[in-house]
Design a protein around this motif. Sequence first.
Motif, PDB file in Angstrom:
ATOM      1  N   ILE A  39       3.310  -5.859   4.201  1.00 46.22           N
ATOM      2  CA  ILE A  39       1.949  -5.331   4.072  1.00 46.22           C
ATOM      3  C   ILE A  39       1.453  -4.798   5.412  1.00 46.22           C
ATOM      4  O   ILE A  39       0.819  -3.731   5.491  1.00 46.22           O
ATOM      5  CB  ILE A  39       1.009  -6.426   3.530  1.00 46.22           C
ATOM      6  N   TYR A  40       1.760  -5.541   6.487  1.00 44.62           N
ATOM      7  CA  TYR A  40       1.367  -5.089   7.827  1.00 44.62           C
ATOM      8  C   TYR A  40       2.020  -3.751   8.153  1.00 44.62           C
ATOM      9  O   TYR A  40       1.373  -2.840   8.677  1.00 44.62           O
ATOM     10  CB  TYR A  40       1.759  -6.132   8.874  1.00 44.62           C
ATOM     11  N   LYS A  41       3.290  -3.631   7.840  1.00 46.37           N
ATOM     12  CA  LYS A  41       4.025  -2.386   8.120  1.00 46.37           C
ATOM     13  C   LYS A  41       3.374  -1.209   7.397  1.00 46.37           C
ATOM     14  O   LYS A  41       3.183  -0.133   7.978  1.00 46.37           O
ATOM     15  CB  LYS A  41       5.487  -2.538   7.682  1.00 46.37           C
ATOM     16  N   LEU A  42       3.044  -1.399   6.125  1.00 48.30           N
ATOM     17  CA  LEU A  42       2.511  -0.304   5.319  1.00 48.30           C
ATOM     18  C   LEU A  42       1.078   0.059   5.687  1.00 48.30           C
ATOM     19  O   LEU A  42       0.696   1.236   5.639  1.00 48.30           O
ATOM     20  CB  LEU A  42       2.587  -0.671   3.835  1.00 48.30           C
ATOM     21  N   THR A  43       0.277  -0.935   6.063  1.00 46.76           N
ATOM     22  CA  THR A  43      -1.134  -0.672   6.346  1.00 46.76           C
ATOM     23  C   THR A  43      -1.383  -0.275   7.803  1.00 46.76           C
ATOM     24  O   THR A  43      -2.228   0.588   8.079  1.00 46.76           O
ATOM     25  CB  THR A  43      -1.990  -1.909   6.020  1.00 46.76           C
ATOM     26  N   MET A  44      -0.665  -0.885   8.736  1.00 46.02           N
ATOM     27  CA  MET A  44      -0.914  -0.623  10.157  1.00 46.02           C
ATOM     28  C   MET A  44       0.006   0.457  10.710  1.00 46.02           C
ATOM     29  O   MET A  44      -0.433   1.318  11.481  1.00 46.02           O
ATOM     30  CB  MET A  44      -0.744  -1.922  10.966  1.00 46.02           C
ATOM     31  N   GLU A  45       1.274   0.427  10.317  1.00 43.45           N
ATOM     32  CA  GLU A  45       2.224   1.420  10.821  1.00 43.45           C
ATOM     33  C   GLU A  45       2.156   2.721  10.029  1.00 43.45           C
ATOM     34  O   GLU A  45       2.654   3.759  10.472  1.00 43.45           O
ATOM     35  CB  GLU A  45       3.647   0.859  10.760  1.00 43.45           C
ATOM     36  N   LYS A  46       1.563   2.662   8.830  1.00 40.31           N
ATOM     37  CA  LYS A  46       1.412   3.841   7.971  1.00 40.31           C
ATOM     38  C   LYS A  46       2.740   4.527   7.675  1.00 40.31           C
ATOM     39  O   LYS A  46       2.838   5.750   7.670  1.00 40.31           O
ATOM     40  CB  LYS A  46       0.451   4.862   8.627  1.00 40.31           C
TER      41      LYS A  46
ATOM     42  N   ASN B 146      23.020   2.973   4.628  1.00 43.01           N
ATOM     43  CA  ASN B 146      23.007   4.429   4.833  1.00 43.01           C
ATOM     44  C   ASN B 146      22.408   4.812   6.179  1.00 43.01           C
ATOM     45  O   ASN B 146      22.867   5.759   6.825  1.00 43.01           O
ATOM     46  CB  ASN B 146      22.231   5.113   3.707  1.00 43.01           C
ATOM     47  N   THR B 147      21.372   4.083   6.603  1.00 44.01           N
ATOM     48  CA  THR B 147      20.691   4.441   7.856  1.00 44.01           C
ATOM     49  C   THR B 147      21.356   3.826   9.087  1.00 44.01           C
ATOM     50  O   THR B 147      21.274   4.381  10.179  1.00 44.01           O
ATOM     51  CB  THR B 147      19.227   4.004   7.819  1.00 44.01           C
ATOM     52  N   LYS B 148      21.994   2.659   8.902  1.00 39.38           N
ATOM     53  CA  LYS B 148      22.670   1.911   9.969  1.00 39.38           C
ATOM     54  C   LYS B 148      21.714   1.343  11.017  1.00 39.38           C
ATOM     55  O   LYS B 148      22.060   0.451  11.774  1.00 39.38           O
ATOM     56  CB  LYS B 148      23.715   2.790  10.683  1.00 39.38           C
ATOM     57  N   ILE B 149      20.491   1.855  11.085  1.00 38.93           N
ATOM     58  CA  ILE B 149      19.494   1.358  12.030  1.00 38.93           C
ATOM     59  C   ILE B 149      18.299   0.831  11.234  1.00 38.93           C
ATOM     60  O   ILE B 149      17.742   1.542  10.412  1.00 38.93           O
ATOM     61  CB  ILE B 149      19.033   2.454  13.013  1.00 38.93           C
ATOM     62  N   VAL B 150      17.927  -0.408  11.496  1.00 43.19           N
ATOM     63  CA  VAL B 150      16.837  -1.052  10.749  1.00 43.19           C
ATOM     64  C   VAL B 150      15.706  -1.369  11.711  1.00 43.19           C
ATOM     65  O   VAL B 150      15.892  -2.112  12.679  1.00 43.19           O
ATOM     66  CB  VAL B 150      17.321  -2.352  10.065  1.00 43.19           C
ATOM     67  N   GLU B 151      14.543  -0.773  11.448  1.00 40.91           N
ATOM     68  CA  GLU B 151      13.410  -1.026  12.357  1.00 40.91           C
ATOM     69  C   GLU B 151      12.894  -2.453  12.165  1.00 40.91           C
ATOM     70  O   GLU B 151      13.165  -3.097  11.144  1.00 40.91           O
ATOM     71  CB  GLU B 151      12.317   0.030  12.145  1.00 40.91           C
ATOM     72  N   PRO B 152      12.158  -2.992  13.156  1.00 39.30           N
ATOM     73  CA  PRO B 152      11.832  -4.423  13.189  1.00 39.30           C
ATOM     74  C   PRO B 152      11.166  -4.989  11.942  1.00 39.30           C
ATOM     75  O   PRO B 152      11.584  -6.030  11.433  1.00 39.30           O
ATOM     76  CB  PRO B 152      10.900  -4.537  14.406  1.00 39.30           C
ATOM     77  N   PHE B 153      10.109  -4.333  11.430  1.00 42.58           N
ATOM     78  CA  PHE B 153       9.357  -4.925  10.319  1.00 42.58           C
ATOM     79  C   PHE B 153      10.200  -5.025   9.051  1.00 42.58           C
ATOM     80  O   PHE B 153      10.118  -6.012   8.320  1.00 42.58           O
ATOM     81  CB  PHE B 153       8.084  -4.126  10.056  1.00 42.58           C
TER      82      PHE B 153
ATOM     83  N   THR C 214       3.700  -6.825  -4.984  1.00 41.51           N
ATOM     84  CA  THR C 214       4.848  -5.933  -5.173  1.00 41.51           C
ATOM     85  C   THR C 214       4.416  -4.619  -5.806  1.00 41.51           C
ATOM     86  O   THR C 214       4.869  -3.538  -5.399  1.00 41.51           O
ATOM     87  CB  THR C 214       5.929  -6.605  -6.048  1.00 41.51           C
ATOM     88  N   LEU C 215       3.530  -4.694  -6.785  1.00 40.52           N
ATOM     89  CA  LEU C 215       3.017  -3.472  -7.423  1.00 40.52           C
ATOM     90  C   LEU C 215       2.222  -2.639  -6.419  1.00 40.52           C
ATOM     91  O   LEU C 215       2.270  -1.404  -6.447  1.00 40.52           O
ATOM     92  CB  LEU C 215       2.141  -3.836  -8.624  1.00 40.52           C
ATOM     93  N   TRP C 216       1.501  -3.318  -5.522  1.00 43.87           N
ATOM     94  CA  TRP C 216       0.766  -2.604  -4.478  1.00 43.87           C
ATOM     95  C   TRP C 216       1.733  -1.892  -3.536  1.00 43.87           C
ATOM     96  O   TRP C 216       1.503  -0.729  -3.141  1.00 43.87           O
ATOM     97  CB  TRP C 216      -0.116  -3.572  -3.699  1.00 43.87           C
ATOM     98  N   VAL C 217       2.827  -2.574  -3.167  1.00 40.55           N
ATOM     99  CA  VAL C 217       3.841  -1.965  -2.296  1.00 40.55           C
ATOM    100  C   VAL C 217       4.440  -0.735  -2.980  1.00 40.55           C
ATOM    101  O   VAL C 217       4.631   0.322  -2.353  1.00 40.55           O
ATOM    102  CB  VAL C 217       4.946  -2.986  -1.947  1.00 40.55           C
ATOM    103  N   ILE C 218       4.753  -0.852  -4.269  1.00 39.88           N
ATOM    104  CA  ILE C 218       5.300   0.282  -5.028  1.00 39.88           C
ATOM    105  C   ILE C 218       4.317   1.455  -5.011  1.00 39.88           C
ATOM    106  O   ILE C 218       4.708   2.615  -4.809  1.00 39.88           O
ATOM    107  CB  ILE C 218       5.619  -0.144  -6.473  1.00 39.88           C
ATOM    108  N   TYR C 219       3.042   1.154  -5.218  1.00 35.68           N
ATOM    109  CA  TYR C 219       2.012   2.199  -5.205  1.00 35.68           C
ATOM    110  C   TYR C 219       1.966   2.899  -3.842  1.00 35.68           C
ATOM    111  O   TYR C 219       1.909   4.136  -3.772  1.00 35.68           O
ATOM    112  CB  TYR C 219       0.650   1.586  -5.532  1.00 35.68           C
ATOM    113  N   MET C 220       2.014   2.114  -2.761  1.00 34.98           N
ATOM    114  CA  MET C 220       1.947   2.679  -1.412  1.00 34.98           C
ATOM    115  C   MET C 220       3.147   3.578  -1.139  1.00 34.98           C
ATOM    116  O   MET C 220       3.002   4.679  -0.579  1.00 34.98           O
ATOM    117  CB  MET C 220       1.874   1.553  -0.376  1.00 34.98           C
ATOM    118  N   ILE C 221       4.346   3.121  -1.514  1.00 29.99           N
ATOM    119  CA  ILE C 221       5.551   3.906  -1.259  1.00 29.99           C
ATOM    120  C   ILE C 221       5.563   5.173  -2.112  1.00 29.99           C
ATOM    121  O   ILE C 221       5.873   6.274  -1.626  1.00 29.99           O
ATOM    122  CB  ILE C 221       6.816   3.075  -1.542  1.00 29.99           C
ATOM    123  N   ARG C 222       5.212   5.029  -3.370  1.00 34.60           N
ATOM    124  CA  ARG C 222       5.326   6.150  -4.316  1.00 34.60           C
ATOM    125  C   ARG C 222       4.228   7.209  -4.132  1.00 34.60           C
ATOM    126  O   ARG C 222       4.483   8.401  -4.372  1.00 34.60           O
ATOM    127  CB  ARG C 222       5.305   5.618  -5.741  1.00 34.60           C
TER     128      ARG C 222
END
Length: 272
Positions: A64-71, A186-193, A114-122
């Motif tokens: 949630i922090y990643k999606l709301t603060m990091e945008k 696929n990305t091989k690099i994973v950011e911290p959050f 989880t539904l909120w996360v889906i909404y944010m991503i989609r």
Amino acid sequence: MLSKKSPIRGVLNWLRRQPPKVKAFLAVLAVMTALVLLRAIVHDHDNLFIAAEAVHSIGISVLIYKLTMEKTCAGLSLKSQELTAIFLAVRLYCSFVMEFDIHTLLDLATLATTLWVIYMIRFRLRSSYMEDNDNFALYYVLIPCAVFALLINPSTSHNIMNRIAWAFCVYLEAVSVLPQLRVMQNTKIVEPFTAHYVFALGVARFLSCAHWVLQVLDSRGGLLVALGHGLWPPMVLLSEIVQTFILADFCYYYVKSVFGGQLVLRLPSGVV
């Protein structure tokens, strides 16, 4: 950051040089040791299940922090979140019609986030979604889980459709993280959050698995008998173990990265 002469760094470097069979043996030994310690320290093993839910909640909070603060939703798998929503929704249905308890409320809260996360991503953060990397075909897990649920399900007195639904959500939960692992592969690099979130899933699933294993040991197999007869009891236990080992490799590299002082996790080829 650890110094080059750090004992922990030395142990990690030694582990990296070992052949796969030795690594597998050491992993099994580490898991058995952890189970023995948990059995000695935690007297009420139901607390392990509560701890698993708490760690999972921490992982969701990081998300949630990643999606709301990091945008940004870069590195996250929409398909994994959708699979999570599916098995949670099915499990909630089973809880309402079969056994309503505190875990029903916890699942309801998890489904809502989880539904909120889906909404944010989609919708809200669609521009940062790595759709090309999130290429795991969902039917690879949905169809096998449905087939297993039809063939192997609880032998209780509940309606057959409810028993099949219960089995389906157990099997789907075990493999719901696979699309997320494909994105990281696929990305091989994973950011911290994202790394923190997936590591929290790994820890939560290990605690949940430990809860079931220790319950079986304490009941001298009586818990498996209580779950019914046939292949269903061992399949429940196997699903818990599969959940843990699917994330074991990632968790190893996460811990190695943290002890190495690296904020960004770089995965070698063949991991996850």
